[in-house]
Design a protein around this motif. Structure first.
Motif, PDB file in Angstrom:
ATOM      1  N   ASN A   1     -12.667   7.722   4.853  1.00  0.00           N
ATOM      2  CA  ASN A   1     -12.196   6.944   3.696  1.00  0.00           C
ATOM      3  C   ASN A   1     -10.775   6.447   3.894  1.00  0.00           C
ATOM      4  OD1 ASN A   1     -14.617   7.338   2.347  1.00  0.00           O
ATOM      5  ND2 ASN A   1     -13.897   9.157   1.247  1.00  0.00           N
TER       6      ASN A   1
ATOM      7  N   ASP B   1      -1.582   4.195  -4.067  1.00  0.00           N
ATOM      8  CA  ASP B   1      -2.969   3.824  -3.766  1.00  0.00           C
ATOM      9  C   ASP B   1      -3.764   5.035  -3.285  1.00  0.00           C
ATOM     10  OD1 ASP B   1      -2.934   0.700  -3.900  1.00  0.00           O
ATOM     11  OD2 ASP B   1      -1.117   1.267  -2.815  1.00  0.00           O
ATOM     12  N   VAL B   2      -3.098   5.899  -2.506  1.00  0.00           N
ATOM     13  CA  VAL B   2      -3.727   7.122  -2.016  1.00  0.00           C
ATOM     14  C   VAL B   2      -2.822   8.299  -2.360  1.00  0.00           C
ATOM     15  CG1 VAL B   2      -4.304   8.452   0.052  1.00  0.00           C
ATOM     16  CG2 VAL B   2      -5.049   6.085  -0.144  1.00  0.00           C
TER      17      VAL B   2
ATOM     18  N   ASN C   1      -8.644  -1.827   6.251  1.00  0.00           N
ATOM     19  CA  ASN C   1      -9.055  -2.958   5.407  1.00  0.00           C
ATOM     20  C   ASN C   1      -7.851  -3.625   4.755  1.00  0.00           C
ATOM     21  OD1 ASN C   1     -11.743  -2.660   6.000  1.00  0.00           O
ATOM     22  ND2 ASN C   1     -12.269  -1.573   4.117  1.00  0.00           N
ATOM     23  N   TYR C   2      -6.879  -2.805   4.311  1.00  0.00           N
ATOM     24  CA  TYR C   2      -5.674  -3.376   3.708  1.00  0.00           C
ATOM     25  C   TYR C   2      -4.919  -4.242   4.713  1.00  0.00           C
ATOM     26  CZ  TYR C   2      -0.782  -3.783   2.532  1.00  0.00           C
ATOM     27  OH  TYR C   2       0.480  -4.302   2.336  1.00  0.00           O
TER      28      TYR C   2
ATOM     29  N   SER D   1      -7.443   7.229  -4.648  1.00  0.00           N
ATOM     30  CA  SER D   1      -8.209   8.215  -3.896  1.00  0.00           C
ATOM     31  C   SER D   1      -7.365   9.463  -3.691  1.00  0.00           C
ATOM     32  CB  SER D   1      -8.610   7.650  -2.527  1.00  0.00           C
ATOM     33  OG  SER D   1      -9.438   6.514  -2.676  1.00  0.00           O
TER      34      SER D   1
ATOM     35  N   PHE E   1       0.858  -1.187   0.000  1.00  0.00           N
ATOM     36  CA  PHE E   1       0.000   0.000   0.000  1.00  0.00           C
ATOM     37  C   PHE E   1       0.889   1.231   0.000  1.00  0.00           C
ATOM     38  CE2 PHE E   1      -3.067   3.106   1.354  1.00  0.00           C
ATOM     39  CZ  PHE E   1      -4.296   2.618   0.911  1.00  0.00           C
TER      40      PHE E   1
ATOM     41  N   ASN F   1      -8.810   3.628  -9.444  1.00  0.00           N
ATOM     42  CA  ASN F   1      -8.558   2.936  -8.170  1.00  0.00           C
ATOM     43  C   ASN F   1      -7.761   3.788  -7.188  1.00  0.00           C
ATOM     44  OD1 ASN F   1      -6.243   2.871  -9.722  1.00  0.00           O
ATOM     45  ND2 ASN F   1      -5.563   0.887  -8.940  1.00  0.00           N
TER      46      ASN F   1
ATOM     47  N   GLU G   1     -10.493   3.727   6.618  1.00  0.00           N
ATOM     48  CA  GLU G   1     -11.084   2.475   6.141  1.00  0.00           C
ATOM     49  C   GLU G   1     -10.171   1.766   5.149  1.00  0.00           C
ATOM     50  OE1 GLU G   1     -15.418   0.905   4.484  1.00  0.00           O
ATOM     51  OE2 GLU G   1     -14.815   2.969   4.084  1.00  0.00           O
ATOM     52  N   LEU G   2      -9.564   2.539   4.247  1.00  0.00           N
ATOM     53  CA  LEU G   2      -8.641   1.952   3.267  1.00  0.00           C
ATOM     54  C   LEU G   2      -7.460   1.281   3.960  1.00  0.00           C
ATOM     55  CD1 LEU G   2      -8.561   4.782   0.563  1.00  0.00           C
ATOM     56  CD2 LEU G   2      -9.307   2.420   0.181  1.00  0.00           C
TER      57      LEU G   2
END
Length: 353
Positions: free
Chosen positions: A337, A181-182, A344-345, A211, A148, A209, A340-341
């Motif tokens: 957000n 990823d972000v 969850n990862y 954010s 990530f 994909n 959570e990302l």
């Protein structure tokens, strides 16, 4: 100003550097040069520019968010005078592990902090005893394939013309953002208008994909460098402030202090600067020559690690020397957000899940 124009003479070298970066990037993308992926969550915090984007407080945010896990932070340990893999311990100093790793180690009791130039070798030594690893400033370290990637962009610099090293401060090409990823926009103004949020999205042009999220700085209590003593920023209203910094971008700090004082004398040094006795003597003499009765010396939390480590206590101990801690937080919807990302990862990539 002259230096600014002289840097334009370096543009041909920036072009050569850019070509080398793109070739290296493609070799990794095509698998010609191998990237190692590990069987535990590896989160990378990085940026495209040289310093100043807020990686340290963002890493600390992750530590707080993931407090239920056994975390290791792995850094290169920029500015240290040692080599190889070193675990932070009670005798660690800024000279042995670097100022930022020392800050992590002293701030968080229940995490492991290590430094190693070779991130693959460093992860190999840490992976068996930890749930996850946070890589501090390793986006360009392609030898590790992080699970990530969080890539930081300063709000104020979005939309401005930036050049690659050595003419500018970019160490990577803008297209490399597509690996993240972000895309986290840091040091955003508060409140943040919707039009400004949309401008960030337009500038960064994320993939489906990816954010684009926004964070901002929060300033804590001023902490005395040597005593267990703190005070609120409001207590220095109309004080004469003597600011000492050795960080990449002190501008946000200066802007914050200007809310309380119109008299700020700034002694500014490069990022990770190793303070010398002559610098501290200059600071002390400048302070003593101050006009106002109410005056204070302020530095950053990162700089405080180097000030303590290099034996300046005899010069500073009787002076009102404080450091100002900072944290990052995200705007409400972005915070939901982002958290959570990350959670969850980590949850979905834990070993023995």
């Amino acid at each position: 100003m002259l230096l600014k124009y002289l840097r334009f003479l370096l543009l041909p070298f920036s072009l050569i550097y850019g070509v080398a970066i793109v070739i290296r990037k493609k070799l990794y993308d095509w698998g010609v040069i191998r990237s190692v992926k590990f069987d535990l969550p590896v989160i990378c915090v990085g940026n495209l520019a040289v310093g100043g984007s807020g990686k340290t407080p963002t890493t600390e945010y992750l530590v707080r968010l993931l407090a239920d896990y056994k975390i290791a932070i792995l850094s290169r340990g920029y500015g240290r005078k040692t080599k190889g893999f070193i675990l932070a311990d009670d005798i660690a100093t800024a000279e042995t592990i670097g100022d930022e790793p020392l800050q992590y180690h002293q701030k968080f009791e229940n995490i492991t902090v290590a430094v190693c130039e070779d991130r693959v070798a460093g992860i190999e030594k840490l992976k068996e005893n930890h749930d996850l690893i946070i890589l501090d400033d390793a986006f360009q370290h392609r030898a590790v394939k992080a699970g990530f990637n969080i890539l930081l962009f300063e709000f104020q610099k979005l939309g401005t013309l930036q050049f690659l090293l050595p003419a500018g401060n970019l160490r990577d090409v803008f297209s490399s953002r597509k690996r993240a990823d972000v895309l986290l926009v840091t040091k955003s103004p508060v409140p943040l208008l919707h039009v400004a949020q949309q401008a960030s999205v337009n500038e960064l042009q994320p993939n489906r994909n990816q954010s684009v999220l926004h964070s901002y700085l929060k300033y804590g209590l001023l902490q005395h460098l040597y005593k267990a003593e703190s005070r609120i920023l409001g207590s220095i209203k109309d004080y004469e402030v003597f600011l000492l910094t050795g960080i990449a971008n002190p501008e946000p700090l200066v802007n914050e202090l200007e809310k309380y004082s119109k008299t700020i004398k700034h002694l500014e040094f490069p990022d990770h600067y190793a303070f010398k006795e002559v610098d501290i003597k200059k600071l002390k003499s400048t302070f003593e020559a101050g006009i106002k009765k109410d005056k204070i010396i302020i530095t950053t939390e990162k700089d405080s690690k180097r000030l303590r480590a290099t034996g300046f206590e005899d010069l500073l101990v009787n002076l009102p020397v404080y450091y100002l801690p900072i944290e990052v937080d995200l705007f409400e919807e972005d915070k939901i957000n982002f958290d959570e990302l990350i959670l969850n990862y980590v949850k979905s990539n834990r070993r023995n899940r």
